[in-house]
Design a protein around this motif. Structure first.
Motif, PDB file in Angstrom:
ATOM      1  N   LEU A 286      54.214 -10.738 -17.157  1.00 31.62           N
ATOM      2  CA  LEU A 286      53.959 -12.243 -17.372  1.00 31.62           C
ATOM      3  C   LEU A 286      55.483 -12.912 -17.813  1.00 31.62           C
ATOM      4  O   LEU A 286      55.913 -12.500 -18.897  1.00 31.62           O
ATOM      5  N   ILE A 287      56.040 -13.639 -16.822  1.00 32.43           N
ATOM      6  CA  ILE A 287      57.443 -14.125 -17.445  1.00 32.43           C
ATOM      7  C   ILE A 287      57.382 -15.505 -18.061  1.00 32.43           C
ATOM      8  O   ILE A 287      58.063 -15.858 -19.062  1.00 32.43           O
ATOM      9  N   ASP A 288      56.409 -16.502 -17.584  1.00 30.06           N
ATOM     10  CA  ASP A 288      56.247 -17.679 -18.281  1.00 30.06           C
ATOM     11  C   ASP A 288      54.708 -18.027 -18.189  1.00 30.06           C
ATOM     12  O   ASP A 288      54.154 -17.875 -17.268  1.00 30.06           O
TER      13      ASP A 288
ATOM     14  N   HIS B 110      35.297  -2.394 -19.161  1.00 36.35           N
ATOM     15  CA  HIS B 110      35.475  -1.421 -20.072  1.00 36.35           C
ATOM     16  C   HIS B 110      35.718  -1.505 -21.477  1.00 36.35           C
ATOM     17  O   HIS B 110      35.927  -0.683 -22.159  1.00 36.35           O
ATOM     18  N   GLY B 111      35.925  -2.734 -21.886  1.00 34.03           N
ATOM     19  CA  GLY B 111      36.384  -3.108 -23.258  1.00 34.03           C
ATOM     20  C   GLY B 111      37.670  -3.274 -23.340  1.00 34.03           C
ATOM     21  O   GLY B 111      37.960  -3.607 -24.491  1.00 34.03           O
ATOM     22  N   GLY B 112      38.657  -3.290 -22.363  1.00 38.99           N
ATOM     23  CA  GLY B 112      40.010  -3.605 -22.540  1.00 38.99           C
ATOM     24  C   GLY B 112      40.096  -5.067 -22.395  1.00 38.99           C
ATOM     25  O   GLY B 112      39.373  -5.616 -21.742  1.00 38.99           O
ATOM     26  N   GLY B 113      41.284  -5.410 -22.595  1.00 39.98           N
ATOM     27  CA  GLY B 113      41.825  -6.909 -22.578  1.00 39.98           C
ATOM     28  C   GLY B 113      42.689  -7.539 -23.660  1.00 39.98           C
ATOM     29  O   GLY B 113      42.856  -6.667 -24.773  1.00 39.98           O
ATOM     30  N   GLY B 114      42.985  -8.709 -23.457  1.00 41.37           N
ATOM     31  CA  GLY B 114      43.674  -9.348 -24.281  1.00 41.37           C
ATOM     32  C   GLY B 114      44.702 -10.501 -23.815  1.00 41.37           C
ATOM     33  O   GLY B 114      44.444 -10.851 -22.498  1.00 41.37           O
ATOM     34  N   VAL B 115      45.352 -11.073 -24.476  1.00 40.05           N
ATOM     35  CA  VAL B 115      46.030 -12.226 -24.077  1.00 40.05           C
ATOM     36  C   VAL B 115      47.515 -11.699 -24.008  1.00 40.05           C
ATOM     37  O   VAL B 115      47.951 -10.858 -24.801  1.00 40.05           O
ATOM     38  N   ILE B 116      48.260 -12.260 -22.846  1.00 39.40           N
ATOM     39  CA  ILE B 116      49.548 -11.968 -22.539  1.00 39.40           C
ATOM     40  C   ILE B 116      50.324 -13.102 -22.299  1.00 39.40           C
ATOM     41  O   ILE B 116      49.741 -14.081 -21.861  1.00 39.40           O
ATOM     42  N   ASN B 117      51.617 -13.138 -23.092  1.00 42.01           N
ATOM     43  CA  ASN B 117      52.499 -14.459 -22.977  1.00 42.01           C
ATOM     44  C   ASN B 117      53.902 -13.967 -22.384  1.00 42.01           C
ATOM     45  O   ASN B 117      53.804 -12.913 -21.876  1.00 42.01           O
ATOM     46  N   ASP B 118      54.586 -14.811 -22.595  1.00 45.47           N
ATOM     47  CA  ASP B 118      56.165 -14.540 -21.874  1.00 45.47           C
ATOM     48  C   ASP B 118      56.745 -13.281 -22.239  1.00 45.47           C
ATOM     49  O   ASP B 118      56.568 -13.005 -23.729  1.00 45.47           O
ATOM     50  N   GLY B 119      57.160 -12.520 -21.175  1.00 45.93           N
ATOM     51  CA  GLY B 119      57.641 -11.394 -21.430  1.00 45.93           C
ATOM     52  C   GLY B 119      56.493 -10.429 -21.727  1.00 45.93           C
ATOM     53  O   GLY B 119      56.992  -9.025 -21.686  1.00 45.93           O
ATOM     54  N   ASP B 120      55.408 -10.467 -21.748  1.00 47.99           N
ATOM     55  CA  ASP B 120      54.468  -9.356 -21.994  1.00 47.99           C
ATOM     56  C   ASP B 120      53.908  -8.618 -20.784  1.00 47.99           C
ATOM     57  O   ASP B 120      54.026  -9.531 -19.491  1.00 47.99           O
ATOM     58  N   THR B 121      53.531  -7.394 -21.010  1.00 51.08           N
ATOM     59  CA  THR B 121      52.990  -6.611 -19.761  1.00 51.08           C
ATOM     60  C   THR B 121      51.350  -5.953 -20.070  1.00 51.08           C
ATOM     61  O   THR B 121      51.454  -5.621 -21.289  1.00 51.08           O
ATOM     62  N   GLN B 122      50.615  -6.097 -19.310  1.00 56.60           N
ATOM     63  CA  GLN B 122      49.151  -5.397 -19.189  1.00 56.60           C
ATOM     64  C   GLN B 122      49.232  -4.488 -17.936  1.00 56.60           C
ATOM     65  O   GLN B 122      49.466  -4.626 -17.142  1.00 56.60           O
TER      66      GLN B 122
ATOM     67  N   SER C 233      46.198 -28.527 -21.221  1.00 49.12           N
ATOM     68  CA  SER C 233      47.802 -28.938 -21.098  1.00 49.12           C
ATOM     69  C   SER C 233      48.479 -28.940 -19.929  1.00 49.12           C
ATOM     70  O   SER C 233      49.259 -29.702 -19.648  1.00 49.12           O
ATOM     71  N   GLY C 234      48.326 -27.968 -18.838  1.00 49.46           N
ATOM     72  CA  GLY C 234      48.987 -27.526 -17.897  1.00 49.46           C
ATOM     73  C   GLY C 234      50.286 -27.060 -18.427  1.00 49.46           C
ATOM     74  O   GLY C 234      50.478 -26.614 -19.589  1.00 49.46           O
ATOM     75  N   GLY C 235      51.009 -26.773 -17.482  1.00 48.86           N
ATOM     76  CA  GLY C 235      52.359 -25.938 -18.066  1.00 48.86           C
ATOM     77  C   GLY C 235      52.721 -24.917 -16.994  1.00 48.86           C
ATOM     78  O   GLY C 235      52.378 -24.918 -15.915  1.00 48.86           O
ATOM     79  N   LEU C 236      54.046 -24.146 -17.332  1.00 44.41           N
ATOM     80  CA  LEU C 236      54.638 -23.470 -16.358  1.00 44.41           C
ATOM     81  C   LEU C 236      53.786 -22.275 -16.339  1.00 44.41           C
ATOM     82  O   LEU C 236      53.515 -21.511 -17.288  1.00 44.41           O
ATOM     83  N   PHE C 237      53.756 -21.639 -15.151  1.00 43.82           N
ATOM     84  CA  PHE C 237      53.138 -20.162 -15.075  1.00 43.82           C
ATOM     85  C   PHE C 237      53.893 -19.291 -13.876  1.00 43.82           C
ATOM     86  O   PHE C 237      54.224 -19.835 -12.869  1.00 43.82           O
ATOM     87  N   HIS C 238      54.212 -18.190 -14.349  1.00 40.00           N
ATOM     88  CA  HIS C 238      55.125 -17.462 -13.445  1.00 40.00           C
ATOM     89  C   HIS C 238      54.852 -15.868 -13.835  1.00 40.00           C
ATOM     90  O   HIS C 238      55.201 -15.518 -14.866  1.00 40.00           O
ATOM     91  N   GLY C 239      54.703 -14.904 -12.946  1.00 36.70           N
ATOM     92  CA  GLY C 239      54.608 -13.656 -13.283  1.00 36.70           C
ATOM     93  C   GLY C 239      54.558 -12.763 -12.123  1.00 36.70           C
ATOM     94  O   GLY C 239      54.791 -13.165 -10.938  1.00 36.70           O
ATOM     95  N   LEU C 240      54.052 -11.413 -12.141  1.00 36.68           N
ATOM     96  CA  LEU C 240      54.010 -10.437 -11.183  1.00 36.68           C
ATOM     97  C   LEU C 240      52.894  -9.626 -11.471  1.00 36.68           C
ATOM     98  O   LEU C 240      52.487  -9.526 -12.620  1.00 36.68           O
TER      99      LEU C 240
END
Length: 317
Positions: A91-93, A102-114, A135-142
Protein backbone atom coordinates in the motif's frame (compact mmCIF):
# COMPACT_ATOMS: atom_id res chain seq x y z
CA UNK A 1 3.49 8.98 -3.13
CA UNK A 2 5.78 7.57 -1.95
CA UNK A 3 4.93 6.85 1.68
CA UNK A 4 8.38 5.86 2.99
CA UNK A 5 11.20 8.26 2.21
CA UNK A 6 14.21 10.06 3.70
CA UNK A 7 15.37 13.67 3.55
CA UNK A 8 18.94 12.82 2.50
CA UNK A 9 19.43 9.53 0.60
CA UNK A 10 23.21 9.99 0.79
CA UNK A 11 23.04 8.84 4.42
CA UNK A 12 21.84 5.40 3.26
CA UNK A 13 23.89 2.37 2.17
CA UNK A 14 24.75 2.61 -1.54
CA UNK A 15 24.39 -0.12 -4.13
CA UNK A 16 25.88 -0.41 -7.59
CA UNK A 17 26.53 -3.09 -10.17
CA UNK A 18 30.14 -4.10 -10.88
CA UNK A 19 31.73 -2.24 -13.78
CA UNK A 20 32.04 -5.49 -15.76
CA UNK A 21 28.37 -6.45 -15.25
CA UNK A 22 26.35 -7.38 -18.33
CA UNK A 23 23.29 -5.12 -18.56
CA UNK A 24 20.11 -7.00 -19.34
CA UNK A 25 18.52 -5.98 -22.67
CA UNK A 26 14.85 -5.02 -22.90
CA UNK A 27 12.83 -7.76 -24.60
CA UNK A 28 9.42 -6.08 -24.51
CA UNK A 29 7.38 -3.19 -23.14
CA UNK A 30 3.70 -3.91 -22.41
CA UNK A 31 0.91 -1.45 -21.56
CA UNK A 32 -1.44 -2.47 -18.74
CA UNK A 33 -5.16 -2.42 -19.58
CA UNK A 34 -7.52 -0.87 -17.02
CA UNK A 35 -10.46 -2.57 -15.34
CA UNK A 36 -12.28 -3.03 -12.04
CA UNK A 37 -11.86 -5.56 -9.24
CA UNK A 38 -13.83 -6.62 -6.17
CA UNK A 39 -16.67 -4.21 -5.39
CA UNK A 40 -15.51 -1.83 -8.09
CA UNK A 41 -12.11 -0.33 -7.36
CA UNK A 42 -10.06 0.56 -10.45
CA UNK A 43 -7.02 -1.53 -11.36
CA UNK A 44 -4.36 -1.76 -14.06
CA UNK A 45 -3.40 -5.33 -15.03
CA UNK A 46 0.36 -4.84 -15.07
CA UNK A 47 1.33 -8.14 -16.71
CA UNK A 48 -1.52 -8.55 -19.20
CA UNK A 49 -0.23 -9.74 -22.57
CA UNK A 50 3.19 -10.87 -21.27
CA UNK A 51 4.09 -14.51 -21.92
CA UNK A 52 4.15 -16.52 -18.69
CA UNK A 53 7.63 -17.83 -19.50
CA UNK A 54 8.88 -14.27 -18.81
CA UNK A 55 6.78 -13.88 -15.62
CA UNK A 56 7.41 -17.20 -13.81
CA UNK A 57 7.24 -17.30 -10.75
CA UNK A 58 4.93 -14.27 -10.83
CA UNK A 59 1.35 -14.81 -11.94
CA UNK A 60 -0.21 -11.36 -12.09
CA UNK A 61 0.05 -7.89 -10.58
CA UNK A 62 -2.61 -5.21 -10.24
CA UNK A 63 -1.97 -1.53 -9.66
CA UNK A 64 -4.92 -0.49 -7.48
CA UNK A 65 -5.77 3.16 -8.07
CA UNK A 66 -4.33 5.76 -7.89
CA UNK A 67 -7.78 7.16 -7.08
CA UNK A 68 -9.14 9.99 -4.94
CA UNK A 69 -12.36 8.74 -3.35
CA UNK A 70 -15.21 11.01 -2.31
CA UNK A 71 -16.94 10.25 1.02
CA UNK A 72 -18.84 6.98 0.77
CA UNK A 73 -16.95 5.79 -2.33
CA UNK A 74 -14.03 3.65 -1.04
CA UNK A 75 -14.48 0.01 -2.00
CA UNK A 76 -12.79 -3.31 -1.29
CA UNK A 77 -13.33 -6.98 -2.04
CA UNK A 78 -15.92 -9.38 -0.61
CA UNK A 79 -14.89 -12.62 1.13
CA UNK A 80 -13.22 -14.87 -1.43
CA UNK A 81 -10.97 -17.98 -1.49
CA UNK A 82 -7.33 -18.56 -2.48
CA UNK A 83 -5.21 -21.69 -2.83
CA UNK A 84 -1.76 -22.52 -4.19
CA UNK A 85 0.10 -19.18 -4.18
CA UNK A 86 0.99 -16.03 -2.20
CA UNK A 87 -0.54 -12.56 -2.40
CA UNK A 88 1.65 -9.53 -1.69
CA UNK A 89 -0.28 -6.29 -1.08
CA UNK A 90 1.86 -3.14 -1.00
CA UNK A 91 0.00 0.00 0.00
CA UNK A 92 1.48 3.31 -1.12
CA UNK A 93 -1.36 5.66 -0.11
CA UNK A 94 -4.41 4.99 2.03
CA UNK A 95 -5.54 2.33 4.52
CA UNK A 96 -6.78 -1.23 4.03
CA UNK A 97 -8.03 -3.85 6.49
CA UNK A 98 -7.34 -7.55 5.84
CA UNK A 99 -8.94 -10.54 7.56
CA UNK A 100 -8.73 -14.22 6.73
CA UNK A 101 -10.34 -17.44 7.91
CA UNK A 102 -6.99 -18.72 9.21
CA UNK A 103 -6.80 -15.95 11.82
CA UNK A 104 -4.37 -13.67 9.98
CA UNK A 105 -4.99 -10.04 9.30
CA UNK A 106 -4.47 -6.47 10.29
CA UNK A 107 -4.48 -2.90 9.08
CA UNK A 108 -1.98 -1.74 6.48
CA UNK A 109 -1.23 1.95 5.92
CA UNK A 110 1.04 4.07 3.73
CA UNK A 111 4.17 2.08 2.90
CA UNK A 112 3.08 -1.17 4.59
CA UNK A 113 3.03 -4.61 2.97
CA UNK A 114 0.93 -7.65 3.84
CA UNK A 115 2.21 -11.01 2.65
CA UNK A 116 -0.37 -13.79 2.69
CA UNK A 117 0.63 -17.35 1.87
CA UNK A 118 -2.65 -19.01 0.90
CA UNK A 119 -1.06 -22.46 0.62
CA UNK A 120 -3.70 -25.17 1.13
CA UNK A 121 -6.42 -22.57 1.13
CA UNK A 122 -8.34 -19.93 3.05
CA UNK A 123 -10.98 -17.23 2.69
CA UNK A 124 -10.08 -13.58 3.07
CA UNK A 125 -11.47 -10.08 2.72
CA UNK A 126 -9.81 -6.73 1.99
CA UNK A 127 -11.72 -3.54 2.66
CA UNK A 128 -11.18 0.11 3.59
CA UNK A 129 -11.88 0.93 7.25
CA UNK A 130 -15.19 2.58 8.06
CA UNK A 131 -13.42 5.88 8.79
CA UNK A 132 -12.00 6.01 5.25
CA UNK A 133 -15.38 5.12 3.76
CA UNK A 134 -16.90 8.04 5.65
CA UNK A 135 -14.16 10.56 4.85
CA UNK A 136 -12.98 9.47 1.41
CA UNK A 137 -9.37 10.04 0.45
CA UNK A 138 -6.46 8.85 -1.67
CA UNK A 139 -5.98 5.13 -2.32
CA UNK A 140 -3.07 3.60 -4.24
CA UNK A 141 -1.33 0.24 -4.02
CA UNK A 142 -0.24 -2.98 -5.67
CA UNK A 143 -1.21 -6.60 -5.34
CA UNK A 144 1.25 -9.19 -6.65
CA UNK A 145 0.54 -12.92 -6.97
CA UNK A 146 3.58 -15.19 -6.48
CA UNK A 147 3.33 -18.86 -7.45
CA UNK A 148 4.32 -21.66 -5.09
CA UNK A 149 6.07 -24.82 -6.27
CA UNK A 150 4.06 -28.04 -6.21
CA UNK A 151 5.86 -29.10 -3.03
CA UNK A 152 4.54 -26.02 -1.16
CA UNK A 153 1.08 -25.57 -2.64
CA UNK A 154 -0.68 -27.40 0.20
CA UNK A 155 1.37 -25.93 3.04
CA UNK A 156 -0.38 -24.29 5.99
CA UNK A 157 -1.45 -20.67 5.37
CA UNK A 158 0.76 -17.91 6.78
CA UNK A 159 0.44 -14.14 7.19
CA UNK A 160 3.24 -11.54 7.38
CA UNK A 161 2.66 -7.92 8.34
CA UNK A 162 5.59 -5.82 7.06
CA UNK A 163 5.44 -2.26 8.33
CA UNK A 164 6.86 0.51 6.18
CA UNK A 165 9.50 1.15 8.85
CA UNK A 166 10.87 -2.38 8.37
CA UNK A 167 11.64 -1.91 4.68
CA UNK A 168 15.37 -1.76 3.90
CA UNK A 169 16.23 1.68 2.51
CA UNK A 170 19.14 2.01 0.08
CA UNK A 171 20.37 4.47 -2.52
CA UNK A 172 22.30 4.49 -5.78
CA UNK A 173 25.96 5.43 -5.99
CA UNK A 174 25.24 9.13 -6.60
CA UNK A 175 22.19 9.33 -4.34
CA UNK A 176 19.90 9.94 -7.31
CA UNK A 177 17.56 7.04 -6.52
CA UNK A 178 15.87 5.86 -3.33
CA UNK A 179 15.36 2.09 -3.06
CA UNK A 180 12.83 0.39 -0.79
CA UNK A 181 13.79 -3.28 -0.60
CA UNK A 182 10.67 -5.20 0.46
CA UNK A 183 11.85 -8.77 -0.14
CA UNK A 184 14.91 -10.60 -1.39
CA UNK A 185 18.43 -9.22 -1.55
CA UNK A 186 20.34 -6.67 -3.61
CA UNK A 187 24.11 -6.25 -3.38
CA UNK A 188 24.22 -8.02 -0.01
CA UNK A 189 21.29 -6.13 1.52
CA UNK A 190 18.14 -8.07 2.45
CA UNK A 191 14.53 -7.00 2.69
CA UNK A 192 12.19 -8.06 5.52
CA UNK A 193 9.78 -10.22 3.49
CA UNK A 194 10.12 -14.00 4.05
CA UNK A 195 9.50 -15.78 0.75
CA UNK A 196 8.94 -19.43 -0.10
CA UNK A 197 9.69 -18.87 -3.76
CA UNK A 198 12.99 -16.95 -4.09
CA UNK A 199 12.15 -13.43 -5.31
CA UNK A 200 13.32 -9.82 -5.08
CA UNK A 201 10.87 -6.89 -4.83
CA UNK A 202 11.77 -3.19 -4.69
CA UNK A 203 9.98 0.13 -5.07
CA UNK A 204 12.42 2.74 -6.40
CA UNK A 205 12.10 6.50 -6.81
CA UNK A 206 14.50 7.86 -9.44
CA UNK A 207 15.16 11.60 -9.53
CA UNK A 208 14.63 13.43 -12.85
CA UNK A 209 17.60 12.74 -15.12
CA UNK A 210 19.14 10.14 -12.79
CA UNK A 211 20.16 6.58 -13.70
CA UNK A 212 19.99 3.46 -11.55
CA UNK A 213 21.98 0.29 -12.27
CA UNK A 214 21.58 -2.65 -9.90
CA UNK A 215 23.27 -6.04 -9.74
CA UNK A 216 20.70 -8.76 -10.49
CA UNK A 217 20.90 -12.51 -9.95
CA UNK A 218 21.55 -14.32 -13.23
CA UNK A 219 19.13 -17.11 -12.31
CA UNK A 220 16.26 -14.64 -11.71
CA UNK A 221 14.00 -13.10 -14.32
CA UNK A 222 13.68 -9.30 -14.26
CA UNK A 223 10.63 -7.07 -14.63
CA UNK A 224 9.95 -3.37 -14.10
CA UNK A 225 6.59 -1.64 -13.77
CA UNK A 226 6.14 2.15 -13.79
CA UNK A 227 3.81 3.40 -11.07
CA UNK A 228 4.22 7.05 -12.06
CA UNK A 229 6.32 9.22 -14.32
CA UNK A 230 8.39 8.29 -17.35
CA UNK A 231 11.86 7.11 -18.22
CA UNK A 232 13.73 4.36 -20.03
CA UNK A 233 15.26 0.94 -19.45
CA UNK A 234 18.27 -1.05 -20.63
CA UNK A 235 21.47 -0.01 -22.32
CA UNK A 236 19.57 1.13 -25.41
CA UNK A 237 17.24 3.43 -23.42
CA UNK A 238 13.90 1.81 -24.27
CA UNK A 239 11.17 4.30 -23.21
CA UNK A 240 8.44 3.30 -20.74
CA UNK A 241 6.00 5.27 -18.62
CA UNK A 242 3.28 4.98 -16.00
CA UNK A 243 1.17 1.87 -16.55
CA UNK A 244 3.80 0.04 -18.61
CA UNK A 245 5.85 -3.07 -17.79
CA UNK A 246 9.36 -3.89 -19.00
CA UNK A 247 10.55 -7.45 -19.61
CA UNK A 248 14.33 -7.79 -19.38
CA UNK A 249 16.45 -10.48 -21.01
CA UNK A 250 19.48 -12.31 -19.63
CA UNK A 251 22.33 -10.61 -17.78
CA UNK A 252 23.55 -9.75 -14.28
CA UNK A 253 22.46 -6.11 -13.93
CA UNK A 254 19.45 -3.94 -14.78
CA UNK A 255 19.37 -0.25 -15.65
CA UNK A 256 16.56 2.29 -15.58
CA UNK A 257 16.71 6.05 -16.11
CA UNK A 258 14.30 8.86 -15.34
CA UNK A 259 13.51 11.46 -17.97
CA UNK A 260 14.75 14.97 -17.24
CA UNK A 261 11.13 16.19 -17.02
CA UNK A 262 8.48 14.39 -14.97
CA UNK A 263 4.76 14.85 -14.36
CA UNK A 264 3.70 17.62 -11.99
CA UNK A 265 1.78 15.15 -9.79
CA UNK A 266 4.82 12.89 -9.37
CA UNK A 267 8.22 14.59 -9.12
CA UNK A 268 10.17 11.32 -9.57
CA UNK A 269 10.03 8.23 -11.76
CA UNK A 270 8.36 5.60 -9.51
CA UNK A 271 9.10 2.00 -10.49
CA UNK A 272 8.58 -1.46 -8.99
CA UNK A 273 11.39 -3.91 -9.79
CA UNK A 274 10.72 -7.65 -9.57
CA UNK A 275 12.82 -10.76 -10.04
CA UNK A 276 12.34 -14.38 -9.16
CA UNK A 277 13.64 -17.87 -9.68
CA UNK A 278 11.41 -19.58 -12.26
CA UNK A 279 9.57 -22.61 -10.91
CA UNK A 280 9.28 -24.24 -14.35
CA UNK A 281 6.27 -26.38 -13.48
CA UNK A 282 2.87 -26.48 -15.20
CA UNK A 283 0.73 -23.56 -13.96
CA UNK A 284 -3.06 -23.81 -14.09
CA UNK A 285 -4.83 -20.62 -13.04
CA UNK A 286 -8.59 -20.40 -12.57
CA UNK A 287 -9.92 -17.41 -10.66
CA UNK A 288 -8.52 -17.50 -7.11
CA UNK A 289 -6.85 -20.91 -7.48
CA UNK A 290 -3.37 -21.59 -8.91
CA UNK A 291 -2.45 -25.27 -9.19
CA UNK A 292 -0.46 -27.63 -11.42
CA UNK A 293 -3.27 -29.63 -13.05
CA UNK A 294 -6.90 -29.27 -14.05
CA UNK A 295 -7.77 -32.02 -11.57
CA UNK A 296 -6.19 -30.00 -8.74
CA UNK A 297 -8.19 -26.93 -9.80
CA UNK A 298 -11.38 -28.96 -9.76
CA UNK A 299 -10.49 -30.26 -6.29
CA UNK A 300 -9.84 -26.71 -5.05
CA UNK A 301 -13.23 -25.57 -6.30
CA UNK A 302 -14.92 -28.61 -4.73
CA UNK A 303 -13.15 -27.98 -1.41
CA UNK A 304 -14.25 -24.35 -1.47
CA UNK A 305 -17.88 -25.27 -2.12
CA UNK A 306 -17.75 -27.84 0.69
CA UNK A 307 -16.40 -25.27 3.17
CA UNK A 308 -13.02 -26.96 3.53
CA UNK A 309 -11.10 -23.72 2.79
CA UNK A 310 -12.51 -22.07 5.89
CA UNK A 311 -15.65 -20.25 6.94
CA UNK A 312 -16.59 -16.59 7.16
CA UNK A 313 -16.57 -15.38 10.78
CA UNK A 314 -19.99 -14.97 12.37
CA UNK A 315 -19.81 -11.16 12.28
CA UNK A 316 -19.14 -11.29 8.52
CA UNK A 317 -16.57 -8.46 8.67
Amino acid sequence: MPAVTVENPLTLPRVAAPVAAHTRPVLAVATAPSGFEGEGFPVRRAFAGIDYKHLDPFIMMDQMGEVEYAPGEPKGTPWHPHRGFETVTYLIDGTFVHRDSHGGGGVINDGDTQWMTAGSGLLHIEAPPESLVMSGGLFHGLQLWVNLPKSDKMMAPRYQDIGGGQVKLLTSGDGGALLRLIAGDVDGHRGPGVTHTPITMLHVSVNPGAELTLPWRKDFNALAYALAGRGSAGADGRPFRMGQSVVFGAGDSITIRADETQESRSPNFEVVLLGGQPIREPMMHYGPFVMNTHAELAQAFEDFQAGRLGTIPADGH
